[in-house]
Motif scaffolding. Structure first.
Motif, short mmCIF file in Angstrom:
data_model
loop_
_atom_site.label_atom_id
_atom_site.label_comp_id
_atom_site.label_asym_id
_atom_site.label_seq_id
_atom_site.Cartn_x
_atom_site.Cartn_y
_atom_site.Cartn_z
N ILE A 295 20.44 -65.76 10.41
CA ILE A 295 21.68 -65.35 9.75
C ILE A 295 21.41 -64.34 8.64
O ILE A 295 22.28 -63.53 8.28
CB ILE A 295 22.42 -66.59 9.19
N HIS A 296 20.19 -64.33 8.11
CA HIS A 296 19.87 -63.43 7.00
C HIS A 296 19.80 -61.97 7.43
O HIS A 296 19.83 -61.07 6.58
CB HIS A 296 18.56 -63.87 6.34
N ILE A 297 19.76 -61.73 8.73
CA ILE A 297 19.79 -60.35 9.22
C ILE A 297 21.10 -59.68 8.83
O ILE A 297 21.13 -58.47 8.57
CB ILE A 297 19.59 -60.31 10.75
N VAL A 298 22.18 -60.45 8.78
CA VAL A 298 23.45 -59.88 8.32
C VAL A 298 23.67 -60.13 6.83
O VAL A 298 24.30 -59.31 6.14
CB VAL A 298 24.64 -60.42 9.16
N HIS A 299 23.14 -61.22 6.29
CA HIS A 299 23.34 -61.52 4.88
C HIS A 299 22.63 -60.50 3.98
O HIS A 299 23.17 -60.10 2.94
CB HIS A 299 22.83 -62.93 4.56
N GLY A 300 21.41 -60.09 4.35
CA GLY A 300 20.65 -59.17 3.50
C GLY A 300 21.31 -57.82 3.34
O GLY A 300 21.65 -57.41 2.22
N PRO A 301 21.52 -57.08 4.42
CA PRO A 301 22.18 -55.78 4.28
C PRO A 301 23.63 -55.91 3.83
O PRO A 301 24.17 -55.01 3.19
CB PRO A 301 22.09 -55.18 5.69
N GLY A 302 24.26 -57.06 4.16
CA GLY A 302 25.62 -57.28 3.68
C GLY A 302 25.66 -57.36 2.17
O GLY A 302 26.56 -56.79 1.52
N GLU A 303 24.69 -58.07 1.58
CA GLU A 303 24.62 -58.16 0.12
C GLU A 303 24.32 -56.79 -0.48
O GLU A 303 24.92 -56.40 -1.49
CB GLU A 303 23.54 -59.17 -0.27
N ALA A 304 23.39 -56.06 0.13
CA ALA A 304 23.09 -54.71 -0.36
C ALA A 304 24.34 -53.84 -0.28
O ALA A 304 24.67 -53.10 -1.23
CB ALA A 304 21.95 -54.10 0.46
N TYR A 305 25.05 -53.92 0.84
CA TYR A 305 26.28 -53.14 1.02
C TYR A 305 27.32 -53.49 -0.03
O TYR A 305 27.99 -52.60 -0.58
CB TYR A 305 26.84 -53.38 2.41
N ALA A 306 27.48 -54.78 -0.32
CA ALA A 306 28.47 -55.19 -1.32
C ALA A 306 28.23 -54.49 -2.65
O ALA A 306 29.17 -54.04 -3.31
CB ALA A 306 28.44 -56.71 -1.49
N HIS A 307 26.97 -54.38 -3.03
CA HIS A 307 26.64 -53.72 -4.29
C HIS A 307 26.76 -52.20 -4.18
O HIS A 307 27.29 -51.54 -5.08
CB HIS A 307 25.23 -54.13 -4.73
N LEU A 308 26.26 -51.65 -3.10
CA LEU A 308 26.36 -50.19 -2.91
C LEU A 308 27.82 -49.75 -2.86
O LEU A 308 28.21 -48.76 -3.50
CB LEU A 308 25.66 -49.80 -1.61
N ASP A 309 28.63 -50.48 -2.12
CA ASP A 309 30.06 -50.17 -1.99
C ASP A 309 30.76 -50.24 -3.35
O ASP A 309 31.57 -49.38 -3.70
CB ASP A 309 30.69 -51.13 -1.00
N HIS A 310 30.42 -51.28 -4.11
CA HIS A 310 31.04 -51.45 -5.43
C HIS A 310 30.65 -50.31 -6.37
O HIS A 310 31.50 -49.73 -7.06
CB HIS A 310 30.64 -52.79 -6.03
N LEU A 311 29.38 -49.98 -6.38
CA LEU A 311 28.91 -48.90 -7.26
C LEU A 311 29.48 -47.54 -6.83
O LEU A 311 29.74 -46.67 -7.67
CB LEU A 311 27.38 -48.87 -7.26
N ARG A 312 29.71 -47.37 -5.54
CA ARG A 312 30.36 -46.14 -5.07
C ARG A 312 31.80 -46.07 -5.58
O ARG A 312 32.24 -45.02 -6.08
CB ARG A 312 30.35 -46.08 -3.54
N HIS A 313 32.53 -47.16 -5.46
CA HIS A 313 33.91 -47.16 -5.95
C HIS A 313 34.00 -46.97 -7.46
O HIS A 313 35.01 -46.47 -7.97
CB HIS A 313 34.60 -48.46 -5.54
N GLU A 314 32.95 -47.38 -8.15
CA GLU A 314 32.93 -47.23 -9.61
C GLU A 314 32.41 -45.85 -10.04
O GLU A 314 32.26 -45.58 -11.23
CB GLU A 314 32.07 -48.33 -10.23
#
Length: 337
Positions: A295-314
């Protein structure tokens, strides 16, 4: 609080099913996965209290993940129990074909966007295919929403929508509807503080709940989850009962700790981009978490994406051709996360 501890080796550790009983009224908060050993654990736990699946009147689900909802359909078929779950998660509990297909299509699109190699995506598809036995049969849910008050097992539960880890994740404040029952006073905004709550995976005592990969339906997952954590702090609960492991005695402090963890993770994401240049979510995940499986195959990049996406919007990052690049490093992440 009466809880039955259930095994769980794949996700965030031991699951909890909470028993609410008052005479002939019996309710469960969450049920665990639909495997033989967990089914036996839950049946035995109820039997020790003088009950069986057929006696369950109500099931309250904190969210749709199989380690919380897997046995709901089976119990409902034996007991005709009412199954309550947030309206966002109800179609998945019902195993509605269109809702399941939309979730899978969204996940596939994001895996490609995040830059996962095809062989890794194939490994993840195989994991999900092998995990279908954890789901159990579908249930017929009764949808609820933020503010819905339930009377189950002789207990009043008030629904507090807490998205981030999952779109429909809810906490359930315990009481009889009065201020006194919640152990606190109303704030200036009128929201009640103090008391106790069932919180599913909104806040956990050991791990930090995954955001971004745990439910790919959530838009702006880190922002949604940070809002949930701030709500936790504002509610000022005295104690909460999580979906995994032991009760949390200082919930507001735990929520602040998780917020601080996400600020630190954002710093780590910025470090990766500063040191290695523009990157996709899979590459950032590799720098943060190393090799992943299950399950961590999706959890790892998903967590990275959550931060990248947030920092992009900011306005901290730009996104071009599938990669994020640093524009200007912020001096105060506390203002952003």
């Amino acid at each position: 609080m009466d809880r039955i501890t259930l095994g769980n080796e794949e996700f965030e550790g031991r699951n909890n099913a909470y028993v609410l009983a008052d005479g002939d009224e019996l309710a469960l908060v969450d049920t665990g996965v639909a495997t033989d050993d967990i089914r036996t654990d839950l049946r035995d736990g109820l039997a020790e209290r003088g009950y069986e699946f057929a006696d369950v009147d109500d099931i309250v689900l904190t969210h749709f993940h199989v380690d919380h909802a897997g046995l709901a359909g089976e119990i409902q078929r034996e007991s005709d129990a009412t199954v309550y779950v947030h309206e966002a998660d109800a179609p998945l509990i019902e195993q509605d074909e269109a809702a399941v297909a939309a979730l899978e299509e969204r996940r596939e699109a994001l895996l490609e966007e995040w830059g996962l190699p095809e062989d890794v995506r194939a490994e993840l598809r195989s994991f999900f295919a092998d995990a279908t036995h954890l789901e159990g049969p579908s249930a017929e849910p009764t949808p609820i929403e933020d503010g819905t008050v339930l009377e189950v097992g002789g207990t009043t539960l008030e629904t507090v929508h807490a998205p981030g880890h999952a779109a429909g994740l809810c906490c359930f404040e315990i009481g009889d509807g009065s201020e006194a029952s919640r152990g606190g006073e109303a704030t200036d905004g009128g929201s009640r503080t103090g008391g106790e709550a069932f919180v599913g995976d909104a806040v956990l005592p050991v791990y930090t709940p995954n955001v971004g990969g745990a439910d790919v339906r959530v838009e702006r997952p880190l922002e949604r989850y940070a809002e949930t954590l701030r709500t936790f702090v504002d509610r000022g609960y005295d104690r909460v009962w999580p979906g995994h492991r032991d009760p949390i005695e200082e919930p507001s402090e735990r929520a602040r700790t998780i917020l601080a963890h996400h600020r630190e993770r954002s710093e780590n994401v910025l470090d990766v981009l500063e040191e290695h240049g523009p990157a996709d979510a899979w590459t950032v995940s590799a720098h943060l978490f190393g090799d992943l499986e299950g399950i961590h195959i999706v959890h790892g990049p998903g967590e990275a994406y959550a931060h990248l996406d947030h920092l992009r919007h900011e306005g901290v990052l730009a996104y071009d051709d599938g990669e994020y690049r640093l524009l200007e490093r912020p001096t105060d992440l506390e203002a952003l996360v």
